[in-house]
Design a protein around this motif. Sequence first.
Motif, PDB file in Angstrom:
ATOM      1  N   PHE A  20       0.835  -1.202   0.000  1.00  0.00           N
ATOM      2  CA  PHE A  20       0.000   0.000   0.000  1.00  0.00           C
ATOM      3  C   PHE A  20       0.870   1.253   0.000  1.00  0.00           C
ATOM      4  O   PHE A  20       0.701   2.144  -0.840  1.00  0.00           O
ATOM      5  CB  PHE A  20      -0.915  -0.027   1.228  1.00  0.00           C
ATOM      6  CG  PHE A  20      -1.611   1.256   1.550  1.00  0.00           C
ATOM      7  CD1 PHE A  20      -2.775   1.619   0.891  1.00  0.00           C
ATOM      8  CD2 PHE A  20      -1.123   2.095   2.540  1.00  0.00           C
ATOM      9  CE1 PHE A  20      -3.438   2.800   1.215  1.00  0.00           C
ATOM     10  CE2 PHE A  20      -1.769   3.265   2.869  1.00  0.00           C
ATOM     11  CZ  PHE A  20      -2.941   3.634   2.202  1.00  0.00           C
ATOM     12  N   ASN A  21       1.808   1.326   0.931  1.00  0.00           N
ATOM     13  CA  ASN A  21       2.664   2.509   1.037  1.00  0.00           C
ATOM     14  C   ASN A  21       3.583   2.658  -0.169  1.00  0.00           C
ATOM     15  O   ASN A  21       3.785   3.767  -0.655  1.00  0.00           O
ATOM     16  CB  ASN A  21       3.452   2.483   2.343  1.00  0.00           C
ATOM     17  CG  ASN A  21       2.567   2.811   3.522  1.00  0.00           C
ATOM     18  OD1 ASN A  21       1.848   3.804   3.522  1.00  0.00           O
ATOM     19  ND2 ASN A  21       2.587   1.958   4.530  1.00  0.00           N
ATOM     20  N   HIS A  28       0.683   6.227  -7.073  1.00  0.00           N
ATOM     21  CA  HIS A  28      -0.594   6.925  -6.946  1.00  0.00           C
ATOM     22  C   HIS A  28      -0.428   8.437  -6.771  1.00  0.00           C
ATOM     23  O   HIS A  28      -1.010   9.212  -7.525  1.00  0.00           O
ATOM     24  CB  HIS A  28      -1.417   6.324  -5.813  1.00  0.00           C
ATOM     25  CG  HIS A  28      -2.829   6.790  -5.786  1.00  0.00           C
ATOM     26  ND1 HIS A  28      -3.694   6.606  -6.834  1.00  0.00           N
ATOM     27  CD2 HIS A  28      -3.536   7.431  -4.818  1.00  0.00           C
ATOM     28  CE1 HIS A  28      -4.875   7.117  -6.527  1.00  0.00           C
ATOM     29  NE2 HIS A  28      -4.801   7.625  -5.307  1.00  0.00           N
ATOM     30  N   VAL A  29       0.356   8.845  -5.799  1.00  0.00           N
ATOM     31  CA  VAL A  29       0.540  10.292  -5.587  1.00  0.00           C
ATOM     32  C   VAL A  29       1.180  10.960  -6.804  1.00  0.00           C
ATOM     33  O   VAL A  29       0.666  11.979  -7.283  1.00  0.00           O
ATOM     34  CB  VAL A  29       1.318  10.588  -4.290  1.00  0.00           C
ATOM     35  CG1 VAL A  29       1.744  12.053  -4.230  1.00  0.00           C
ATOM     36  CG2 VAL A  29       0.472  10.238  -3.076  1.00  0.00           C
ATOM     37  N   SER A  78      -6.203   8.569 -11.446  1.00  0.00           N
ATOM     38  CA  SER A  78      -6.432   7.628 -10.351  1.00  0.00           C
ATOM     39  C   SER A  78      -6.600   6.189 -10.840  1.00  0.00           C
ATOM     40  O   SER A  78      -6.558   5.252 -10.040  1.00  0.00           O
ATOM     41  CB  SER A  78      -7.643   8.037  -9.516  1.00  0.00           C
ATOM     42  OG  SER A  78      -8.838   7.820 -10.230  1.00  0.00           O
ATOM     43  N   GLU A  79      -6.772   6.002 -12.132  1.00  0.00           N
ATOM     44  CA  GLU A  79      -6.937   4.663 -12.696  1.00  0.00           C
ATOM     45  C   GLU A  79      -5.634   4.093 -13.257  1.00  0.00           C
ATOM     46  O   GLU A  79      -5.626   2.997 -13.805  1.00  0.00           O
ATOM     47  CB  GLU A  79      -8.012   4.672 -13.783  1.00  0.00           C
ATOM     48  CG  GLU A  79      -9.402   4.973 -13.261  1.00  0.00           C
ATOM     49  CD  GLU A  79      -9.854   3.987 -12.179  1.00  0.00           C
ATOM     50  OE1 GLU A  79      -9.628   2.765 -12.345  1.00  0.00           O
ATOM     51  OE2 GLU A  79     -10.411   4.442 -11.162  1.00  0.00           O
ATOM     52  N   THR A  85      -6.195  -1.822  -9.056  1.00  0.00           N
ATOM     53  CA  THR A  85      -6.405  -3.271  -9.042  1.00  0.00           C
ATOM     54  C   THR A  85      -5.806  -3.965  -7.814  1.00  0.00           C
ATOM     55  O   THR A  85      -6.417  -4.859  -7.256  1.00  0.00           O
ATOM     56  CB  THR A  85      -5.817  -3.925 -10.307  1.00  0.00           C
ATOM     57  OG1 THR A  85      -4.430  -3.593 -10.393  1.00  0.00           O
ATOM     58  CG2 THR A  85      -6.548  -3.459 -11.555  1.00  0.00           C
ATOM     59  N   LYS A  86      -4.633  -3.524  -7.368  1.00  0.00           N
ATOM     60  CA  LYS A  86      -3.944  -4.204  -6.267  1.00  0.00           C
ATOM     61  C   LYS A  86      -4.291  -3.650  -4.889  1.00  0.00           C
ATOM     62  O   LYS A  86      -4.218  -4.377  -3.898  1.00  0.00           O
ATOM     63  CB  LYS A  86      -2.429  -4.102  -6.442  1.00  0.00           C
ATOM     64  CG  LYS A  86      -1.823  -5.178  -7.288  1.00  0.00           C
ATOM     65  CD  LYS A  86      -0.326  -5.064  -7.276  1.00  0.00           C
ATOM     66  CE  LYS A  86       0.275  -6.262  -6.597  1.00  0.00           C
ATOM     67  NZ  LYS A  86       1.737  -6.273  -6.694  1.00  0.00           N
ATOM     68  N   ILE A  87      -4.642  -2.358  -4.823  1.00  0.00           N
ATOM     69  CA  ILE A  87      -4.818  -1.738  -3.507  1.00  0.00           C
ATOM     70  C   ILE A  87      -6.252  -1.272  -3.253  1.00  0.00           C
ATOM     71  O   ILE A  87      -6.843  -1.641  -2.233  1.00  0.00           O
ATOM     72  CB  ILE A  87      -3.842  -0.553  -3.328  1.00  0.00           C
ATOM     73  CG1 ILE A  87      -2.391  -1.020  -3.468  1.00  0.00           C
ATOM     74  CG2 ILE A  87      -4.079   0.144  -1.988  1.00  0.00           C
ATOM     75  CD1 ILE A  87      -1.938  -2.053  -2.461  1.00  0.00           C
TER      76      ILE A  87
END
Length: 103
Positions: A20-21, A28-29, A78-79, A85-87
């Motif tokens: 996640f991190n 993501h960021v 965001s996609e 898919t993973k998080i």
Amino acid sequence: MADYIYLVQMDVPAALEDEFNRIYDTEHVPNILKAPGVHGCSRYRLESTNAQGMARYAAIYEIDSPDIPSSDGWMAESEKGEWPTKIRPHTTNRSHSIFKRIG
């Protein structure tokens, strides 16, 4: 300095925290920061609270207007990557709040 912040809070299973991190910070960021009207992001992990049930993770995005998180640019970014898919399917206790600067 942006006039608004978008506060996103969520929990993730302990077994996925490292992934996640990693994905949040490296994919993501950086992707979300490419969306028009997004100027920065700071992430936090909860240390203490007096509010029952508060999510453990928080991200604060600096945005130009309250419409940015629902904009085409934000949605497209965001996609991308492993986030959708993973998080995202494993996140829980999600909340999304927009605050306007008052001072």
